[in-house]
Design an enzyme around this catalytic site. Structure first.
Site, PDB file in Angstrom:
ATOM      1  N   HIS A   1       0.828  -1.207   0.000  1.00 33.36           N
ATOM      2  CA  HIS A   1       0.000   0.000   0.000  1.00 33.36           C
ATOM      3  C   HIS A   1       0.855   1.247   0.000  1.00 33.36           C
ATOM      4  O   HIS A   1       0.481   2.270  -0.546  1.00 33.36           O
ATOM      5  CB  HIS A   1      -0.947  -0.010   1.200  1.00 33.36           C
ATOM      6  CG  HIS A   1      -2.128  -0.867   0.951  1.00 33.36           C
ATOM      7  ND1 HIS A   1      -3.170  -0.464   0.156  1.00 33.36           N
ATOM      8  CD2 HIS A   1      -2.415  -2.116   1.343  1.00 33.36           C
ATOM      9  CE1 HIS A   1      -4.048  -1.438   0.088  1.00 33.36           C
ATOM     10  NE2 HIS A   1      -3.619  -2.453   0.798  1.00 33.36           N
TER      11      HIS A   1
ATOM     12  N   ARG B   1      -0.256  -4.424 -41.078  1.00 32.49           N
ATOM     13  CA  ARG B   1       0.292  -3.283 -40.332  1.00 32.49           C
ATOM     14  C   ARG B   1       1.770  -3.453 -39.976  1.00 32.49           C
ATOM     15  O   ARG B   1       2.445  -2.506 -39.603  1.00 32.49           O
ATOM     16  CB  ARG B   1      -0.556  -3.001 -39.075  1.00 32.49           C
ATOM     17  CG  ARG B   1      -0.476  -4.059 -38.015  1.00 32.49           C
ATOM     18  CD  ARG B   1      -1.557  -3.889 -36.949  1.00 32.49           C
ATOM     19  NE  ARG B   1      -1.023  -3.405 -35.673  1.00 32.49           N
ATOM     20  CZ  ARG B   1      -1.696  -3.423 -34.527  1.00 32.49           C
ATOM     21  NH1 ARG B   1      -2.960  -3.857 -34.495  1.00 32.49           N
ATOM     22  NH2 ARG B   1      -1.159  -2.992 -33.436  1.00 32.49           N
TER      23      ARG B   1
ATOM     24  N   GLU C   1     -12.573  -3.139 -34.240  1.00 31.63           N
ATOM     25  CA  GLU C   1     -11.321  -3.125 -34.999  1.00 31.63           C
ATOM     26  C   GLU C   1     -11.384  -4.037 -36.215  1.00 31.63           C
ATOM     27  O   GLU C   1     -10.376  -4.342 -36.833  1.00 31.63           O
ATOM     28  CB  GLU C   1     -10.120  -3.468 -34.103  1.00 31.63           C
ATOM     29  CG  GLU C   1     -10.281  -4.702 -33.270  1.00 31.63           C
ATOM     30  CD  GLU C   1      -9.120  -4.935 -32.296  1.00 31.63           C
ATOM     31  OE1 GLU C   1      -8.068  -4.303 -32.427  1.00 31.63           O
ATOM     32  OE2 GLU C   1      -9.294  -5.774 -31.404  1.00 31.63           O
TER      33      GLU C   1
ATOM     34  N   ASN D   1      -5.658   0.719 -35.255  1.00 30.75           N
ATOM     35  CA  ASN D   1      -4.479   0.042 -35.818  1.00 30.75           C
ATOM     36  C   ASN D   1      -4.922  -1.165 -36.640  1.00 30.75           C
ATOM     37  O   ASN D   1      -4.535  -1.340 -37.791  1.00 30.75           O
ATOM     38  CB  ASN D   1      -3.524  -0.423 -34.709  1.00 30.75           C
ATOM     39  CG  ASN D   1      -3.204   0.681 -33.721  1.00 30.75           C
ATOM     40  OD1 ASN D   1      -3.303   1.856 -34.059  1.00 30.75           O
ATOM     41  ND2 ASN D   1      -2.837   0.320 -32.506  1.00 30.75           N
ATOM     42  N   ASP D   2      -5.739  -2.000 -36.013  1.00 31.94           N
ATOM     43  CA  ASP D   2      -6.225  -3.169 -36.742  1.00 31.94           C
ATOM     44  C   ASP D   2      -7.321  -2.794 -37.730  1.00 31.94           C
ATOM     45  O   ASP D   2      -7.391  -3.352 -38.816  1.00 31.94           O
ATOM     46  CB  ASP D   2      -6.738  -4.231 -35.755  1.00 31.94           C
ATOM     47  CG  ASP D   2      -5.589  -5.067 -35.212  1.00 31.94           C
ATOM     48  OD1 ASP D   2      -4.725  -5.458 -36.008  1.00 31.94           O
ATOM     49  OD2 ASP D   2      -5.532  -5.289 -33.989  1.00 31.94           O
TER      50      ASP D   2
ATOM     51  N   ARG E   1      -3.453  -3.182 -22.110  1.00 33.21           N
ATOM     52  CA  ARG E   1      -3.224  -4.346 -22.978  1.00 33.21           C
ATOM     53  C   ARG E   1      -2.774  -5.520 -22.102  1.00 33.21           C
ATOM     54  O   ARG E   1      -1.582  -5.741 -21.917  1.00 33.21           O
ATOM     55  CB  ARG E   1      -2.157  -4.030 -24.019  1.00 33.21           C
ATOM     56  CG  ARG E   1      -2.597  -3.062 -25.121  1.00 33.21           C
ATOM     57  CD  ARG E   1      -1.468  -2.837 -26.110  1.00 33.21           C
ATOM     58  NE  ARG E   1      -1.915  -2.284 -27.369  1.00 33.21           N
ATOM     59  CZ  ARG E   1      -1.904  -0.984 -27.673  1.00 33.21           C
ATOM     60  NH1 ARG E   1      -1.493  -0.101 -26.791  1.00 33.21           N
ATOM     61  NH2 ARG E   1      -2.314  -0.576 -28.859  1.00 33.21           N
TER      62      ARG E   1
ATOM     63  N   ARG F   1      -8.410  -4.709 -21.300  1.00 32.60           N
ATOM     64  CA  ARG F   1      -8.752  -5.535 -22.460  1.00 32.60           C
ATOM     65  C   ARG F   1      -8.320  -6.958 -22.191  1.00 32.60           C
ATOM     66  O   ARG F   1      -7.195  -7.199 -21.741  1.00 32.60           O
ATOM     67  CB  ARG F   1      -8.035  -4.997 -23.697  1.00 32.60           C
ATOM     68  CG  ARG F   1      -8.221  -5.906 -24.893  1.00 32.60           C
ATOM     69  CD  ARG F   1      -7.651  -5.316 -26.142  1.00 32.60           C
ATOM     70  NE  ARG F   1      -6.208  -5.452 -26.190  1.00 32.60           N
ATOM     71  CZ  ARG F   1      -5.465  -4.963 -27.177  1.00 32.60           C
ATOM     72  NH1 ARG F   1      -6.044  -4.281 -28.162  1.00 32.60           N
ATOM     73  NH2 ARG F   1      -4.169  -5.125 -27.186  1.00 32.60           N
TER      74      ARG F   1
ATOM     75  N   CYS G   1      -8.987   3.921 -29.224  1.00 31.48           N
ATOM     76  CA  CYS G   1      -7.780   3.592 -28.453  1.00 31.48           C
ATOM     77  C   CYS G   1      -6.615   3.212 -29.358  1.00 31.48           C
ATOM     78  O   CYS G   1      -5.538   2.913 -28.871  1.00 31.48           O
ATOM     79  CB  CYS G   1      -8.056   2.508 -27.421  1.00 31.48           C
ATOM     80  SG  CYS G   1      -8.519   0.945 -28.155  1.00 31.48           S
TER      81      CYS G   1
HETATM   82  C1  PEP Z   1      -5.789  -1.429 -32.313  1.00 26.29           C
HETATM   83  O1  PEP Z   1      -5.832  -2.422 -33.034  1.00 26.29           O
HETATM   84  O2  PEP Z   1      -5.968  -0.264 -32.703  1.00 26.29           O
HETATM   85  C2  PEP Z   1      -5.492  -1.585 -30.863  1.00 26.29           C
HETATM   86  C3  PEP Z   1      -5.597  -0.583 -30.025  1.00 26.29           C
HETATM   87  O3  PEP Z   1      -5.056  -2.798 -30.445  1.00 26.29           O
HETATM   88  P1  PEP Z   1      -3.574  -3.348 -30.693  1.00 26.29           P
HETATM   89  O4  PEP Z   1      -2.740  -2.238 -31.260  1.00 26.29           O
HETATM   90  O5  PEP Z   1      -3.084  -3.834 -29.389  1.00 26.29           O
HETATM   91  O6  PEP Z   1      -3.818  -4.444 -31.682  1.00 26.29           O
HETATM   92 MG    MG Z   2      -5.930  -4.399 -32.210  1.00 23.17          MG
END
Ligand code: PEP
Ligand code: MG
Length: 545
Positions: A188, A463, A429, A452-453, A295, A331, A500
């Site tokens: 703590h 990617r 995504e 991103n995905d 993550r 997540r 995100c």
């Molecule tokens: C994404 O895909 O945008 C994402 C936030 O997840 P990661 O980059 O971990 O695949």
């Molecule tokens: Mg992703």
């Protein structure tokens, strides 16, 4: 110059005199008494005063570090009321006809040894708490005051260990940093230090005596190093690093505590992305409104075997407690594609980005999924945890997830284990999730767009493949239209939608996202204040300048 390595609790550079924190060694003598009843009355009085002091500490901590962190002092109050503890003290007084100080010291030692020998890391950490309450009662019995031995000048506090109550009582203006030899990252005290935002280290092999007391010291909270009597060159380097941090802090000071609201009144939540509980320090330093993406797969990736429920629970609980009531979106594991983990023993795949990854693994191997869900549900009793599922493509998947959650809750109920009511959200995504977002919105509490995905699957461009960078356009109108569509569908069902993926931190799009009505951007901690600055300077009622 001497250097000592410790474990980083909170980043930042502190330069100043070292003050060895002299918790006065309590000398407890065993003296014979004549009147056990009178001694029990003395004990009851000291206990009542300790109870009041802990209540005051709770109020102080509540104001300074939030409810979740203040709760430790309520736990101390409960420990003080514990029947086993009190019976032990009373027994020793009556059966040995000895003074209350001695009875409390013996009980404190016995109980703390008992906790320390337990396998469970959380219970082990409670050994320090029993010692803390016992020392408080003894101090009161001995008629000493509660003042922690602090110097007048701001100093780097070096101590063998610090009890949570000592940390909270420290006058923050006088503490540049603190460094302890003992103490775990989960204690703590560490959680409080992070929340207070003081550069801090635990587990440092530094001597706690006159060889360091009063000397010039530097604590590099980020690398976990303490320098004693630094040479000119180190001092210079650290001063430069400190100046850079101060410049960042200046920006922080101006914007800290300010709302993320445009000149014409549109507000947006700015949350942080993290991969590890160690990132919490920067999350707090940068004044994130919450965690928008934890993550969790990194917990799996940094090891050779599955993390147990208990290991995960502790980490999620630490994050929830440290964020003190702010939303923490965790997540569930997103293993697969570029994040491979040997011990999952996955089959070799021709095309892993489109293979068995993320939620697909969880639904195919529910035992792995359930372990994580149990840990998350248990931790949800300690803060505002929300759970988010990656790589969703259909409503059926969400329904299947909810069935598994029902099973997990039933199992926890059967064991009488407490849990909260975490919000449930999904990542958007895949183009399928975008197209189904009107239906999906009826099933969950929020959406978070993983650009991103989403970009890779929409543009059909890997990617990871740098040679295709010229084609990989995250500003592609198809991606931007999808974001707009997802936000509109979310709002039609009365839920919120954030981003995100990395695009959320793209400052050239902040205005566009605000115009679309995006409710949240979850970005790296360092991007929060720069984006706050843009938001606060944007006026959506006027054409862009
Ligand atoms: C994404 O895909 O945008 C994402 C936030 O997840 P990661 O980059 O971990 O695949
Ligand atoms: Mg992703």
């Amino acid at each position: 110059m001497q250097t000592y390595q410790g474990k980083s609790v909170f980043g930042g550079i502190a330069i100043g005199r070292i003050s060895v924190f002299g918790r006065e060694e309590q000398v407890v003598r065993r003296t014979k008494i004549e009147d056990a009843d009178a001694e029990l009355v003395r004990y009851a009085g000291a206990k009542a005063q300790a109870f009041t002091e802990l209540g005051q500490l709770y109020e102080k901590a509540l104001k300074e570090v939030g409810e979740a962190n203040a709760a430790i002092f309520e736990v101390h109050q409960m420990m003080l009321e514990d029947d086993d503890y009190n019976e032990s003290v009373e027994n020793i007084i009556r059966s040995s006809m000895v003074n209350a100080e001695y009875a409390v010291a013996s009980t404190g030692d016995n109980f703390s040894e008992m906790f320390a020998s337990m396998d469970d890391e959380y219970m082990k950490a409670r050994a320090a708490d029993v010692k803390d309450i016992s020392e408080r009662v003894i101090r009161i019995l001995q008629g000493q005051s509660d003042a922690a031995g602090m110097t007048d000048e701001p100093a780097i506090i070096v101590a063998k260990d610090l009890a949570p109550s000592e940390t909270v009582q420290m006058d923050k203006d006088k503490v540049l940093s603190f460094v302890t030899v003992l103490g775990s990252l989960n204690s703590h005290t560490a959680i409080l230090a992070r929340t207070m935002g003081i550069p801090a280290l635990v587990g440092a092999g530094i001597p706690v005596d006159e060889t360091v007391d009063g000397k010039l010291g530097i604590v590099d909270g980020t690398s976990g190093v303490v320098y004693v009597d630094p040479d000119e060159q180190t001092l210079e380097e650290m001063r430069t690093k400190q100046a850079q941090e101060l410049e960042k802090k200046r920006l922080l000071q101006e914007l800290k505590g300010k709302e993320n609201v445009t000149l014409d009144g549109r507000s947006i939540m700015l949350y942080a992305n993290i991969g590890n509980s160690k990132d919490l320090a920067t999350v707090l330093q940068n004044d994130a409104g919450g965690i928008g993406l934890f993550r969790s797969e990194f917990l799996y990736l940094e090891r050779d075997t599955f993390p147990t429920e208990e290991e995960q629970f502790k980490i999620y609980k630490t994050v929830a407690e440290t964020m003190a009531g702010k939303r923490v979106i965790i997540r569930t594991l997103d293993i697969g594609a570029d994040k491979q983990c040997d011990y999952f023993e996955m089959e070799q795949e021709e095309n892993p980005a489109m293979g068995c990854r993320a939620i697909r693994i969880c639904l195919k191997r529910p035992e792995i999924f359930k372990t994580q869900l149990r840990a998350l549900y248990r931790a949800s009793a300690f803060g505002r945890i929300a759970i988010m599922f990656p790589m969703i493509i259909s409503v059926n998947e969400v329904r299947r997830i909810k069935e598994i959650i029902t099973e997990v809750k039933r199992e926890l109920d059967a064991l009488g284990v407490e849990y909260g009511a975490p919000e449930l959200g999904i990542m958007i995504e895949t183009p399928a999730a975008v197209m189904m977002s009107d239906e999906l919105a009826k099933e969950v509490d929020f959406f978070s767009i993983g650009t991103n995905d989403l970009t890779q699957y929409t543009l059909a461009i890997d990617r990871q493949n740098e040679s295709l960078d010229e084609f990989y356009d995250p500003h592609h109108p198809a991606v931007l239209r999808m974001i707009r569509m997802v936000v509109e569908n979310a709002h039609k069902s009365g839920i919120w939608a954030g981003i995100c993926g990395e695009l959320g931190a793209d400052k050239t799009l902040t205005r566009t996202f605000l115009e679309m009505g995006v409710d949240e951007l979850s970005v790296s901690p360092a991007s929060i204040l720069p984006i706050r600055s843009i938001v606060r300077n944007t006026d959506l009622s006027r054409e862009e300048a």
